[in-house]
Write a protein that holds these residues in place. Sequence first.
Motif, PDB file in Angstrom:
ATOM      1  N   ALA A  21       0.890  -1.181  -0.100  1.00  0.00           N
ATOM      2  CA  ALA A  21       0.030   0.078   0.141  1.00  0.00           C
ATOM      3  C   ALA A  21       0.775   1.382  -0.056  1.00  0.00           C
ATOM      4  O   ALA A  21       0.816   2.111  -0.761  1.00  0.00           O
ATOM      5  CB  ALA A  21      -0.828  -0.173   1.152  1.00  0.00           C
ATOM      6  N   PHE A  22       2.157   1.181   0.906  1.00  0.00           N
ATOM      7  CA  PHE A  22       2.899   2.451   0.687  1.00  0.00           C
ATOM      8  C   PHE A  22       3.412   2.700  -0.691  1.00  0.00           C
ATOM      9  O   PHE A  22       3.616   3.878  -1.085  1.00  0.00           O
ATOM     10  CB  PHE A  22       3.989   2.048   1.764  1.00  0.00           C
ATOM     11  CG  PHE A  22       3.889   2.066   3.141  1.00  0.00           C
ATOM     12  CD1 PHE A  22       2.674   2.650   3.638  1.00  0.00           C
ATOM     13  CD2 PHE A  22       4.554   1.571   4.018  1.00  0.00           C
ATOM     14  CE1 PHE A  22       2.161   2.743   5.107  1.00  0.00           C
ATOM     15  CE2 PHE A  22       4.453   1.708   5.456  1.00  0.00           C
ATOM     16  CZ  PHE A  22       3.007   2.230   6.109  1.00  0.00           C
ATOM     17  N   HIS A  23       3.780   1.529  -1.335  1.00  0.00           N
ATOM     18  CA  HIS A  23       4.285   1.641  -2.671  1.00  0.00           C
ATOM     19  C   HIS A  23       3.297   1.966  -3.599  1.00  0.00           C
ATOM     20  O   HIS A  23       3.672   2.880  -4.400  1.00  0.00           O
ATOM     21  CB  HIS A  23       5.145   0.139  -3.026  1.00  0.00           C
ATOM     22  CG  HIS A  23       5.361   0.037  -4.451  1.00  0.00           C
ATOM     23  ND1 HIS A  23       6.644   0.793  -4.965  1.00  0.00           N
ATOM     24  CD2 HIS A  23       4.751  -0.177  -5.824  1.00  0.00           C
ATOM     25  CE1 HIS A  23       6.717   0.709  -6.182  1.00  0.00           C
ATOM     26  NE2 HIS A  23       5.896  -0.044  -6.626  1.00  0.00           N
ATOM     27  N   GLU A  24       2.002   1.666  -3.386  1.00  0.00           N
ATOM     28  CA  GLU A  24       0.853   2.112  -4.388  1.00  0.00           C
ATOM     29  C   GLU A  24       0.772   3.662  -4.223  1.00  0.00           C
ATOM     30  O   GLU A  24       0.780   4.370  -5.186  1.00  0.00           O
ATOM     31  CB  GLU A  24      -0.267   1.373  -3.962  1.00  0.00           C
ATOM     32  CG  GLU A  24      -1.458   1.780  -4.892  1.00  0.00           C
ATOM     33  CD  GLU A  24      -2.640   1.038  -4.425  1.00  0.00           C
ATOM     34  OE1 GLU A  24      -3.808   1.294  -5.578  1.00  0.00           O
ATOM     35  OE2 GLU A  24      -2.647   0.440  -3.636  1.00  0.00           O
ATOM     36  N   GLU A  26       2.828   5.958  -3.395  1.00  0.00           N
ATOM     37  CA  GLU A  26       4.288   6.513  -3.623  1.00  0.00           C
ATOM     38  C   GLU A  26       3.940   6.645  -5.479  1.00  0.00           C
ATOM     39  O   GLU A  26       4.437   7.675  -6.037  1.00  0.00           O
ATOM     40  CB  GLU A  26       5.593   5.763  -3.720  1.00  0.00           C
ATOM     41  CG  GLU A  26       5.879   6.127  -1.994  1.00  0.00           C
ATOM     42  CD  GLU A  26       5.808   7.502  -1.670  1.00  0.00           C
ATOM     43  OE1 GLU A  26       6.620   8.537  -2.463  1.00  0.00           O
ATOM     44  OE2 GLU A  26       5.679   7.875  -0.637  1.00  0.00           O
ATOM     45  N   GLU A  27       3.583   5.491  -6.114  1.00  0.00           N
ATOM     46  CA  GLU A  27       3.175   5.635  -7.396  1.00  0.00           C
ATOM     47  C   GLU A  27       2.302   6.402  -7.837  1.00  0.00           C
ATOM     48  O   GLU A  27       2.188   7.418  -8.883  1.00  0.00           O
ATOM     49  CB  GLU A  27       2.921   4.133  -7.990  1.00  0.00           C
ATOM     50  CG  GLU A  27       4.029   3.179  -7.919  1.00  0.00           C
ATOM     51  CD  GLU A  27       5.257   3.650  -8.851  1.00  0.00           C
ATOM     52  OE1 GLU A  27       5.138   4.003  -9.905  1.00  0.00           O
ATOM     53  OE2 GLU A  27       6.210   3.686  -8.601  1.00  0.00           O
ATOM     54  N   MET A  28       1.317   6.565  -6.938  1.00  0.00           N
ATOM     55  CA  MET A  28       0.156   7.484  -7.422  1.00  0.00           C
ATOM     56  C   MET A  28       0.669   8.973  -7.088  1.00  0.00           C
ATOM     57  O   MET A  28      -0.011   9.829  -7.877  1.00  0.00           O
ATOM     58  CB  MET A  28      -1.185   7.488  -6.202  1.00  0.00           C
ATOM     59  CG  MET A  28      -1.830   6.103  -6.215  1.00  0.00           C
ATOM     60  SD  MET A  28      -2.930   5.928  -5.099  1.00  0.00           S
ATOM     61  CE  MET A  28      -4.522   6.772  -5.767  1.00  0.00           C
ATOM     62  N   LYS A  29       1.555   9.434  -6.173  1.00  0.00           N
ATOM     63  CA  LYS A  29       1.958  10.678  -6.187  1.00  0.00           C
ATOM     64  C   LYS A  29       2.867  11.003  -7.348  1.00  0.00           C
ATOM     65  O   LYS A  29       2.844  12.212  -7.722  1.00  0.00           O
ATOM     66  CB  LYS A  29       2.899  10.801  -4.725  1.00  0.00           C
ATOM     67  CG  LYS A  29       1.989  11.077  -3.594  1.00  0.00           C
ATOM     68  CD  LYS A  29       3.106  10.839  -2.547  1.00  0.00           C
ATOM     69  CE  LYS A  29       2.566  10.988  -1.003  1.00  0.00           C
ATOM     70  NZ  LYS A  29       3.502  11.094   0.133  1.00  0.00           N
ATOM     71  N   LYS A  30       3.635   9.889  -7.759  1.00  0.00           N
ATOM     72  CA  LYS A  30       4.433  10.267  -8.927  1.00  0.00           C
ATOM     73  C   LYS A  30       3.611  10.331 -10.342  1.00  0.00           C
ATOM     74  O   LYS A  30       4.253  11.115 -11.058  1.00  0.00           O
ATOM     75  CB  LYS A  30       5.575   9.097  -9.120  1.00  0.00           C
ATOM     76  CG  LYS A  30       6.640   8.761  -8.296  1.00  0.00           C
ATOM     77  CD  LYS A  30       7.388   7.733  -8.539  1.00  0.00           C
ATOM     78  CE  LYS A  30       8.337   7.550  -7.306  1.00  0.00           C
ATOM     79  NZ  LYS A  30       9.065   6.230  -7.473  1.00  0.00           N
ATOM     80  N   HIS A  31       2.650   9.925 -10.539  1.00  0.00           N
ATOM     81  CA  HIS A  31       1.725   9.928 -11.776  1.00  0.00           C
ATOM     82  C   HIS A  31       0.213  10.075 -11.250  1.00  0.00           C
ATOM     83  O   HIS A  31      -0.698   9.447 -11.619  1.00  0.00           O
ATOM     84  CB  HIS A  31       1.619   8.578 -12.257  1.00  0.00           C
ATOM     85  CG  HIS A  31       3.180   8.109 -12.819  1.00  0.00           C
ATOM     86  ND1 HIS A  31       4.111   8.708 -13.575  1.00  0.00           N
ATOM     87  CD2 HIS A  31       4.058   7.026 -11.875  1.00  0.00           C
ATOM     88  CE1 HIS A  31       5.228   8.167 -13.481  1.00  0.00           C
ATOM     89  NE2 HIS A  31       5.132   6.942 -12.507  1.00  0.00           N
ATOM     90  N   PRO A  32      -0.016  11.103 -10.799  1.00  0.00           N
ATOM     91  CA  PRO A  32      -1.487  11.427 -10.419  1.00  0.00           C
ATOM     92  C   PRO A  32      -2.427  11.463 -11.566  1.00  0.00           C
ATOM     93  O   PRO A  32      -3.712  11.311 -11.493  1.00  0.00           O
ATOM     94  CB  PRO A  32      -1.504  12.833  -9.815  1.00  0.00           C
ATOM     95  CG  PRO A  32      -0.064  13.515 -10.233  1.00  0.00           C
ATOM     96  CD  PRO A  32       0.532  12.425 -10.563  1.00  0.00           C
ATOM     97  N   ASP A  33      -1.991  11.892 -12.782  1.00  0.00           N
ATOM     98  CA  ASP A  33      -2.629  12.011 -13.807  1.00  0.00           C
ATOM     99  C   ASP A  33      -3.237  10.377 -14.222  1.00  0.00           C
ATOM    100  O   ASP A  33      -4.343  10.480 -14.980  1.00  0.00           O
ATOM    101  CB  ASP A  33      -1.966  12.507 -15.076  1.00  0.00           C
ATOM    102  CG  ASP A  33      -0.603  11.786 -15.488  1.00  0.00           C
ATOM    103  OD1 ASP A  33      -0.037  11.494 -14.270  1.00  0.00           O
ATOM    104  OD2 ASP A  33      -0.560  11.129 -16.475  1.00  0.00           O
TER     105      ASP A  33
END
Length: 50
Positions: A21-24, A26-33
């Motif tokens: 979940a933490f990794h997910e 971080e990915e959402m923060k990197k690619h919010p679009d």
Amino acid sequence: MRTTNNETRMDSEPNAETLEAFHEVEEMKKHPDQYKAYDSVDELFADLEA
């Protein structure tokens, strides 16, 4: 988990599900679009109920 003097501490390492979940996040923060966003809780629930 333990709470003392209004301070919460973890007594052990996060489990695999929590780390995922933490990794997910971080990915959402990197690619919010790449993720849907909502302007209200009502909009979120309407989408969940669809």
